[in-house]
Motif scaffolding. Structure first.
Motif, PDB file in Angstrom:
ATOM      1  N   THR A   1       0.846  -1.196   0.000  1.00  0.00           N
ATOM      2  CA  THR A   1       0.000   0.000   0.000  1.00  0.00           C
ATOM      3  C   THR A   1       0.885   1.250   0.000  1.00  0.00           C
ATOM      4  N   PRO A   2       0.325   2.386  -0.408  1.00  0.00           N
ATOM      5  CA  PRO A   2       1.106   3.629  -0.338  1.00  0.00           C
ATOM      6  C   PRO A   2       1.623   3.915   1.070  1.00  0.00           C
ATOM      7  N   GLU A   3       0.832   3.589   2.073  1.00  0.00           N
ATOM      8  CA  GLU A   3       1.253   3.814   3.462  1.00  0.00           C
ATOM      9  C   GLU A   3       2.448   2.933   3.817  1.00  0.00           C
ATOM     10  N   GLN A   4       2.425   1.686   3.381  1.00  0.00           N
ATOM     11  CA  GLN A   4       3.543   0.777   3.652  1.00  0.00           C
ATOM     12  C   GLN A   4       4.810   1.238   2.927  1.00  0.00           C
ATOM     13  N   LEU A   5       4.656   1.727   1.716  1.00  0.00           N
ATOM     14  CA  LEU A   5       5.813   2.197   0.950  1.00  0.00           C
ATOM     15  C   LEU A   5       6.507   3.373   1.618  1.00  0.00           C
ATOM     16  N   GLU A   6       5.750   4.195   2.282  1.00  0.00           N
ATOM     17  CA  GLU A   6       6.318   5.375   2.937  1.00  0.00           C
ATOM     18  C   GLU A   6       7.079   5.035   4.216  1.00  0.00           C
ATOM     19  N   LYS A   7       6.947   3.814   4.701  1.00  0.00           N
ATOM     20  CA  LYS A   7       7.587   3.405   5.959  1.00  0.00           C
ATOM     21  C   LYS A   7       8.936   2.740   5.707  1.00  0.00           C
ATOM     22  N   TRP A   8       9.812   3.397   4.987  1.00  0.00           N
ATOM     23  CA  TRP A   8      11.146   2.876   4.698  1.00  0.00           C
ATOM     24  C   TRP A   8      12.129   3.375   5.752  1.00  0.00           C
ATOM     25  N   GLN A   9      13.241   2.660   5.858  1.00  0.00           N
ATOM     26  CA  GLN A   9      14.324   3.042   6.771  1.00  0.00           C
ATOM     27  C   GLN A   9      15.653   2.845   6.055  1.00  0.00           C
ATOM     28  N   ILE A  10      16.602   3.692   6.367  1.00  0.00           N
ATOM     29  CA  ILE A  10      17.960   3.493   5.873  1.00  0.00           C
ATOM     30  C   ILE A  10      18.593   2.398   6.725  1.00  0.00           C
ATOM     31  N   CYS A  11      19.275   1.458   6.081  1.00  0.00           N
ATOM     32  CA  CYS A  11      19.895   0.354   6.822  1.00  0.00           C
ATOM     33  C   CYS A  11      21.281   0.078   6.252  1.00  0.00           C
ATOM     34  N   GLY A  12      21.955  -0.894   6.821  1.00  0.00           N
ATOM     35  CA  GLY A  12      23.251  -1.330   6.308  1.00  0.00           C
ATOM     36  C   GLY A  12      24.296  -0.236   6.295  1.00  0.00           C
ATOM     37  N   GLY A  13      24.320   0.570   7.345  1.00  0.00           N
ATOM     38  CA  GLY A  13      25.311   1.634   7.418  1.00  0.00           C
ATOM     39  C   GLY A  13      25.082   2.741   6.404  1.00  0.00           C
ATOM     40  N   GLY A  14      23.862   2.808   5.864  1.00  0.00           N
ATOM     41  CA  GLY A  14      23.527   3.840   4.891  1.00  0.00           C
ATOM     42  C   GLY A  14      23.537   3.343   3.457  1.00  0.00           C
ATOM     43  N   TYR A  15      23.882   2.061   3.258  1.00  0.00           N
ATOM     44  CA  TYR A  15      24.006   1.512   1.909  1.00  0.00           C
ATOM     45  C   TYR A  15      22.794   0.692   1.475  1.00  0.00           C
ATOM     46  N   GLY A  16      21.706   0.768   2.233  1.00  0.00           N
ATOM     47  CA  GLY A  16      20.512   0.014   1.879  1.00  0.00           C
ATOM     48  C   GLY A  16      19.252   0.684   2.372  1.00  0.00           C
ATOM     49  N   ILE A  17      18.137   0.168   1.884  1.00  0.00           N
ATOM     50  CA  ILE A  17      16.810   0.647   2.276  1.00  0.00           C
ATOM     51  C   ILE A  17      16.029  -0.570   2.739  1.00  0.00           C
ATOM     52  N   HIS A  18      15.296  -0.415   3.844  1.00  0.00           N
ATOM     53  CA  HIS A  18      14.531  -1.518   4.429  1.00  0.00           C
ATOM     54  C   HIS A  18      13.087  -1.090   4.635  1.00  0.00           C
ATOM     55  N   TRP A  19      12.163  -1.969   4.240  1.00  0.00           N
ATOM     56  CA  TRP A  19      10.738  -1.799   4.515  1.00  0.00           C
ATOM     57  C   TRP A  19      10.340  -2.957   5.421  1.00  0.00           C
TER      58      TRP A  19
ATOM     59  N   GLU B   1      11.211  -6.132   2.822  1.00  0.00           N
ATOM     60  CA  GLU B   1      11.991  -5.868   1.622  1.00  0.00           C
ATOM     61  C   GLU B   1      13.253  -5.093   1.974  1.00  0.00           C
ATOM     62  N   ASP B   2      14.364  -5.505   1.389  1.00  0.00           N
ATOM     63  CA  ASP B   2      15.648  -4.821   1.541  1.00  0.00           C
ATOM     64  C   ASP B   2      16.235  -4.615   0.162  1.00  0.00           C
ATOM     65  N   ILE B   3      16.686  -3.401  -0.111  1.00  0.00           N
ATOM     66  CA  ILE B   3      17.275  -3.069  -1.405  1.00  0.00           C
ATOM     67  C   ILE B   3      18.590  -2.356  -1.159  1.00  0.00           C
ATOM     68  N   SER B   4      19.620  -2.772  -1.867  1.00  0.00           N
ATOM     69  CA  SER B   4      20.925  -2.131  -1.706  1.00  0.00           C
ATOM     70  C   SER B   4      21.133  -1.068  -2.777  1.00  0.00           C
ATOM     71  N   ILE B   5      21.880  -0.041  -2.425  1.00  0.00           N
ATOM     72  CA  ILE B   5      22.251   0.984  -3.389  1.00  0.00           C
ATOM     73  C   ILE B   5      23.096   0.364  -4.495  1.00  0.00           C
ATOM     74  N   GLU B   6      23.972  -0.542  -4.134  1.00  0.00           N
ATOM     75  CA  GLU B   6      24.810  -1.205  -5.133  1.00  0.00           C
ATOM     76  C   GLU B   6      23.953  -1.877  -6.207  1.00  0.00           C
ATOM     77  N   GLY B   7      22.909  -2.575  -5.777  1.00  0.00           N
ATOM     78  CA  GLY B   7      22.014  -3.226  -6.730  1.00  0.00           C
ATOM     79  C   GLY B   7      21.294  -2.228  -7.610  1.00  0.00           C
ATOM     80  N   LEU B   8      20.853  -1.127  -7.021  1.00  0.00           N
ATOM     81  CA  LEU B   8      20.178  -0.095  -7.816  1.00  0.00           C
ATOM     82  C   LEU B   8      21.132   0.518  -8.838  1.00  0.00           C
ATOM     83  N   LEU B   9      22.361   0.775  -8.430  1.00  0.00           N
ATOM     84  CA  LEU B   9      23.339   1.339  -9.353  1.00  0.00           C
ATOM     85  C   LEU B   9      23.655   0.376 -10.497  1.00  0.00           C
ATOM     86  N   ARG B  10      23.595  -0.926 -10.222  1.00  0.00           N
ATOM     87  CA  ARG B  10      23.820  -1.936 -11.264  1.00  0.00           C
ATOM     88  C   ARG B  10      22.597  -2.119 -12.152  1.00  0.00           C
ATOM     89  N   GLY B  11      21.443  -1.594 -11.712  1.00  0.00           N
ATOM     90  CA  GLY B  11      20.211  -1.790 -12.472  1.00  0.00           C
ATOM     91  C   GLY B  11      19.643  -3.176 -12.285  1.00  0.00           C
TER      92      GLY B  11
END
Length: 93
Positions: free
Chosen positions: A45-63, A68-78
Motif C-alpha cells: 500500500t502507499p502507506e507501507q511504501l512510505e515506511k522505509w528506513q535506511i539500513c546497512g550503514g547507509g548503503y541500503g533501504i529496508h521496509w 523488503e531490503d534493497i541495496s544501493i549497489e544493486g540499484l546502481l547496477r540496475g
C-alpha cells in the motif's frame, strides 16, 4: 589537478512515486526505478511504501512491514529483484 574518484553512495532519502521510487544518494545522484522491479513493493500500500528506513550503514533501504531490503549497489547496477520473488504473496493477502 587532483580529482578524487571516491563518491559517497549512501542513501540520503527515498521518494515514492505512483509507479516508481527514487533514491537520492549522498553524492547528489538520483536513481529512479519502477516498483514493478520489486514485487513486494508493487503489492504494498502507499502507506507501507512510505515506511522505509535506511539500513546497512547507509548503503541500503529496508521496509519492515513488507520484508523488503534493497541495496544501493544493486540499484546502481540496475538489478531488479530475483525472479523467484514474483511468487511472494501480497502482504495484504
Amino acid at each position: 589537478m587532483n580529482i578524487s574518484t571516491q563518491t559517497d553512495i549512501r542513501v540520503k532519502t527515498v521518494i515514492i512515486h505512483e509507479d516508481s521510487f527514487s533514491v537520492e544518494i549522498m553524492d547528489g545522484r538520483i536513481i529512479t526505478v519502477p516498483l514493478a522491479w520489486f514485487p513486494r513493493l508493487l503489492k504494498a500500500t502507499p502507506e507501507q511504501l512510505e515506511k522505509w528506513q535506511i539500513c546497512g550503514g547507509g548503503y541500503g533501504i529496508h521496509w519492515q512491514e513488507i520484508d523488503e531490503d534493497i541495496s544501493i549497489e544493486g540499484l546502481l547496477r540496475g538489478a531488479p529483484a530475483p525472479r523467484n520473488q514474483a511468487s511472494i504473496p501480497s502482504v495484504n493477502d
